[in-house]
Write a protein that holds these residues in place. Sequence first.
Motif, PDB file in Angstrom:
ATOM      1  N   VAL A   1       1.070  -1.188  -0.233  1.00  0.00           N
ATOM      2  CA  VAL A   1       0.000  -0.216  -0.287  1.00  0.00           C
ATOM      3  C   VAL A   1       0.476   1.014   0.586  1.00  0.00           C
ATOM      4  O   VAL A   1       1.632   1.005   0.850  1.00  0.00           O
ATOM      5  CB  VAL A   1      -0.851   0.259   0.936  1.00  0.00           C
ATOM      6  N   ALA A   2       0.566   1.784  -1.133  1.00  0.00           N
ATOM      7  CA  ALA A   2       1.862   3.331  -1.209  1.00  0.00           C
ATOM      8  C   ALA A   2       0.615   4.053  -0.777  1.00  0.00           C
ATOM      9  O   ALA A   2      -0.905   4.382  -0.575  1.00  0.00           O
ATOM     10  CB  ALA A   2       1.806   3.243  -2.577  1.00  0.00           C
ATOM     11  N   ILE A   3       1.916   5.487   0.235  1.00  0.00           N
ATOM     12  CA  ILE A   3       0.776   5.853   1.297  1.00  0.00           C
ATOM     13  C   ILE A   3       1.419   6.935   0.688  1.00  0.00           C
ATOM     14  O   ILE A   3       2.958   7.388   1.152  1.00  0.00           O
ATOM     15  CB  ILE A   3       0.978   6.132   2.448  1.00  0.00           C
ATOM     16  N   LEU A   4       1.467   8.266  -0.683  1.00  0.00           N
ATOM     17  CA  LEU A   4       1.712   9.810  -0.678  1.00  0.00           C
ATOM     18  C   LEU A   4       1.719  10.826   0.006  1.00  0.00           C
ATOM     19  O   LEU A   4      -0.109  10.313   0.093  1.00  0.00           O
ATOM     20  CB  LEU A   4       1.326   9.579  -2.562  1.00  0.00           C
ATOM     21  N   GLY A   5       2.058  11.422  -0.323  1.00  0.00           N
ATOM     22  CA  GLY A   5       1.646  13.354  -0.051  1.00  0.00           C
ATOM     23  C   GLY A   5       2.959  13.766   0.312  1.00  0.00           C
ATOM     24  O   GLY A   5       3.713  13.575   0.296  1.00  0.00           O
ATOM     25  N   ALA A   6       2.507  15.432   0.664  1.00  0.00           N
ATOM     26  CA  ALA A   6       3.227  16.826   0.734  1.00  0.00           C
ATOM     27  C   ALA A   6       3.800  16.564   1.749  1.00  0.00           C
ATOM     28  O   ALA A   6       3.805  15.534   2.964  1.00  0.00           O
ATOM     29  CB  ALA A   6       2.641  17.723   0.609  1.00  0.00           C
ATOM     30  N   GLU A   7       5.136  17.593   2.179  1.00  0.00           N
ATOM     31  CA  GLU A   7       5.426  17.268   3.228  1.00  0.00           C
ATOM     32  C   GLU A   7       4.889  17.640   4.566  1.00  0.00           C
ATOM     33  O   GLU A   7       3.567  18.607   4.200  1.00  0.00           O
ATOM     34  CB  GLU A   7       6.529  18.363   3.120  1.00  0.00           C
TER      35      GLU A   7
ATOM     36  N   SER B   1       2.262  16.573   5.957  1.00  0.00           N
ATOM     37  CA  SER B   1       0.835  15.393   5.893  1.00  0.00           C
ATOM     38  C   SER B   1       0.623  14.829   6.361  1.00  0.00           C
ATOM     39  O   SER B   1      -0.515  13.983   6.401  1.00  0.00           O
ATOM     40  CB  SER B   1       0.402  15.078   4.418  1.00  0.00           C
ATOM     41  N   GLY B   2       1.602  14.209   7.324  1.00  0.00           N
ATOM     42  CA  GLY B   2       0.932  12.664   8.351  1.00  0.00           C
ATOM     43  C   GLY B   2       1.502  11.374   7.943  1.00  0.00           C
ATOM     44  O   GLY B   2       0.494  10.449   8.233  1.00  0.00           O
ATOM     45  N   LYS B   3       2.108  10.713   6.748  1.00  0.00           N
ATOM     46  CA  LYS B   3       1.935   9.752   5.581  1.00  0.00           C
ATOM     47  C   LYS B   3       3.040   8.959   6.933  1.00  0.00           C
ATOM     48  O   LYS B   3       3.050   8.338   7.113  1.00  0.00           O
ATOM     49  CB  LYS B   3       3.546  10.046   5.004  1.00  0.00           C
ATOM     50  N   SER B   4       4.245   9.881   7.603  1.00  0.00           N
ATOM     51  CA  SER B   4       4.888   8.376   8.371  1.00  0.00           C
ATOM     52  C   SER B   4       4.040   7.723  10.074  1.00  0.00           C
ATOM     53  O   SER B   4       3.972   6.844  10.114  1.00  0.00           O
ATOM     54  CB  SER B   4       5.885   8.602   8.787  1.00  0.00           C
ATOM     55  N   ALA B   5       3.170   9.162  10.444  1.00  0.00           N
ATOM     56  CA  ALA B   5       2.257   8.270  11.273  1.00  0.00           C
ATOM     57  C   ALA B   5       1.493   7.892  10.841  1.00  0.00           C
ATOM     58  O   ALA B   5       1.509   6.473  11.353  1.00  0.00           O
ATOM     59  CB  ALA B   5       1.738   9.509  11.819  1.00  0.00           C
ATOM     60  N   LEU B   6       1.029   7.468   9.694  1.00  0.00           N
ATOM     61  CA  LEU B   6      -0.307   7.158   9.000  1.00  0.00           C
ATOM     62  C   LEU B   6       0.704   5.713   8.972  1.00  0.00           C
ATOM     63  O   LEU B   6      -0.281   3.940   9.017  1.00  0.00           O
ATOM     64  CB  LEU B   6      -0.969   7.455   8.168  1.00  0.00           C
TER      65      LEU B   6
ATOM     66  N   LEU C   1       4.513  -4.771   9.065  1.00  0.00           N
ATOM     67  CA  LEU C   1       5.406  -3.998   8.847  1.00  0.00           C
ATOM     68  C   LEU C   1       5.864  -2.724   8.224  1.00  0.00           C
ATOM     69  O   LEU C   1       4.365  -2.823   7.155  1.00  0.00           O
ATOM     70  CB  LEU C   1       6.662  -4.812   8.544  1.00  0.00           C
ATOM     71  N   TRP C   2       5.977  -1.563   8.568  1.00  0.00           N
ATOM     72  CA  TRP C   2       6.139  -1.012   6.930  1.00  0.00           C
ATOM     73  C   TRP C   2       7.599  -0.036   6.522  1.00  0.00           C
ATOM     74  O   TRP C   2       7.893  -0.571   7.594  1.00  0.00           O
ATOM     75  CB  TRP C   2       5.326   0.411   7.948  1.00  0.00           C
ATOM     76  N   VAL C   3       7.561   0.621   5.606  1.00  0.00           N
ATOM     77  CA  VAL C   3       9.149   0.643   5.050  1.00  0.00           C
ATOM     78  C   VAL C   3       8.902   2.402   4.971  1.00  0.00           C
ATOM     79  O   VAL C   3       8.086   3.411   4.795  1.00  0.00           O
ATOM     80  CB  VAL C   3       8.736   0.389   3.932  1.00  0.00           C
ATOM     81  N   PRO C   4       9.845   2.877   6.370  1.00  0.00           N
ATOM     82  CA  PRO C   4      10.177   4.376   6.759  1.00  0.00           C
ATOM     83  C   PRO C   4      10.013   5.091   5.116  1.00  0.00           C
ATOM     84  O   PRO C   4      11.108   4.508   4.639  1.00  0.00           O
ATOM     85  CB  PRO C   4      10.589   4.307   7.527  1.00  0.00           C
ATOM     86  N   GLU C   5      10.646   6.316   4.925  1.00  0.00           N
ATOM     87  CA  GLU C   5      10.501   7.216   4.523  1.00  0.00           C
ATOM     88  C   GLU C   5      12.342   7.331   4.295  1.00  0.00           C
ATOM     89  O   GLU C   5      13.207   7.777   4.628  1.00  0.00           O
ATOM     90  CB  GLU C   5      10.133   8.404   4.043  1.00  0.00           C
TER      91      GLU C   5
ATOM     92  N   PHE D   1       3.524  -1.356   3.881  1.00  0.00           N
ATOM     93  CA  PHE D   1       2.198  -0.166   4.164  1.00  0.00           C
ATOM     94  C   PHE D   1       4.029   1.048   3.533  1.00  0.00           C
ATOM     95  O   PHE D   1       5.102   0.323   4.647  1.00  0.00           O
ATOM     96  CB  PHE D   1       2.183   0.301   5.449  1.00  0.00           C
ATOM     97  N   CYS D   2       3.316   1.167   2.755  1.00  0.00           N
ATOM     98  CA  CYS D   2       4.550   2.120   2.202  1.00  0.00           C
ATOM     99  C   CYS D   2       4.635   3.317   2.272  1.00  0.00           C
ATOM    100  O   CYS D   2       4.103   4.357   1.397  1.00  0.00           O
ATOM    101  CB  CYS D   2       5.410   1.422   0.570  1.00  0.00           C
ATOM    102  N   ASP D   3       5.586   4.475   3.476  1.00  0.00           N
ATOM    103  CA  ASP D   3       5.695   5.329   3.868  1.00  0.00           C
ATOM    104  C   ASP D   3       6.614   6.204   2.815  1.00  0.00           C
ATOM    105  O   ASP D   3       8.082   6.464   2.571  1.00  0.00           O
ATOM    106  CB  ASP D   3       6.538   5.744   4.555  1.00  0.00           C
ATOM    107  N   THR D   4       5.753   6.558   1.175  1.00  0.00           N
ATOM    108  CA  THR D   4       6.568   7.149   0.151  1.00  0.00           C
ATOM    109  C   THR D   4       6.601   5.725  -0.924  1.00  0.00           C
ATOM    110  O   THR D   4       7.146   4.565  -0.626  1.00  0.00           O
ATOM    111  CB  THR D   4       7.836   8.299   0.274  1.00  0.00           C
ATOM    112  N   THR D   5       6.456   6.252  -2.251  1.00  0.00           N
ATOM    113  CA  THR D   5       7.365   5.689  -3.024  1.00  0.00           C
ATOM    114  C   THR D   5       8.422   6.754  -4.776  1.00  0.00           C
ATOM    115  O   THR D   5       8.068   7.627  -4.308  1.00  0.00           O
ATOM    116  CB  THR D   5       5.943   4.839  -3.777  1.00  0.00           C
TER     117      THR D   5
END
Length: 189
Positions: A20-26, A28-33, A44-48, A89-93
């Motif tokens: 699951v890609a979690i995208l967004g601008a700076e 905007s809560g991507k990492s927390a989500l 697991l989640w993959v930090p930016e 869960f992927c924090d950015t791509t």
Amino acid sequence: MSKITKNSLADLSIRQVQKVAILGAESSGKSALAEALAAHYKTLWVPEYLREFVEVQARVPNSDEQLLIAMTQVRREEQAMVDAREWLFCDTTPLMTEIYSKHYFDEAEPDLVDLSSTHAEQYAFTLVTALDFPWMPDGLQRESPAVRQMIHEQLLEILEEREIPHMLIEGSLKDRVQQVEFALSFLMQ
């Protein structure tokens, strides 16, 4: 009949995990989500990687380092797939790396664009975090609320241009997790 080995079981589990890609601008809560969703789904989640790069190098990346950042992000996703359960869960791509490259350097190198263009095939679902969290400065990585708004608009435009299905996630962190839980329940059917 083929023999079942540890590697074939690992290959099977990787295929069952959906990214699951979690995208967004700076800011905007991507990492927390991403972290909250990983805890909720016990996966697991993959930090930016960019955040780590900036912290270690004590500077923002140059234009010729953008592909390295995107490829490192993808490599870390591949590594996490082995131990993830059901969702990763992927924090950015690489898509965000392409957008920021074009914003800061007026272009993205062709290999980065090629990598980014595989987004729809690489991720089962794409989430976009809304700009309803207050903008917070974060060292070298964040520029301004105006840039955040511009990047958000560019992201939505490129998702539409490339016909990448996505869902805008809004509200408190709890609200966002509930929205994603509802959406992912349909993907599981």
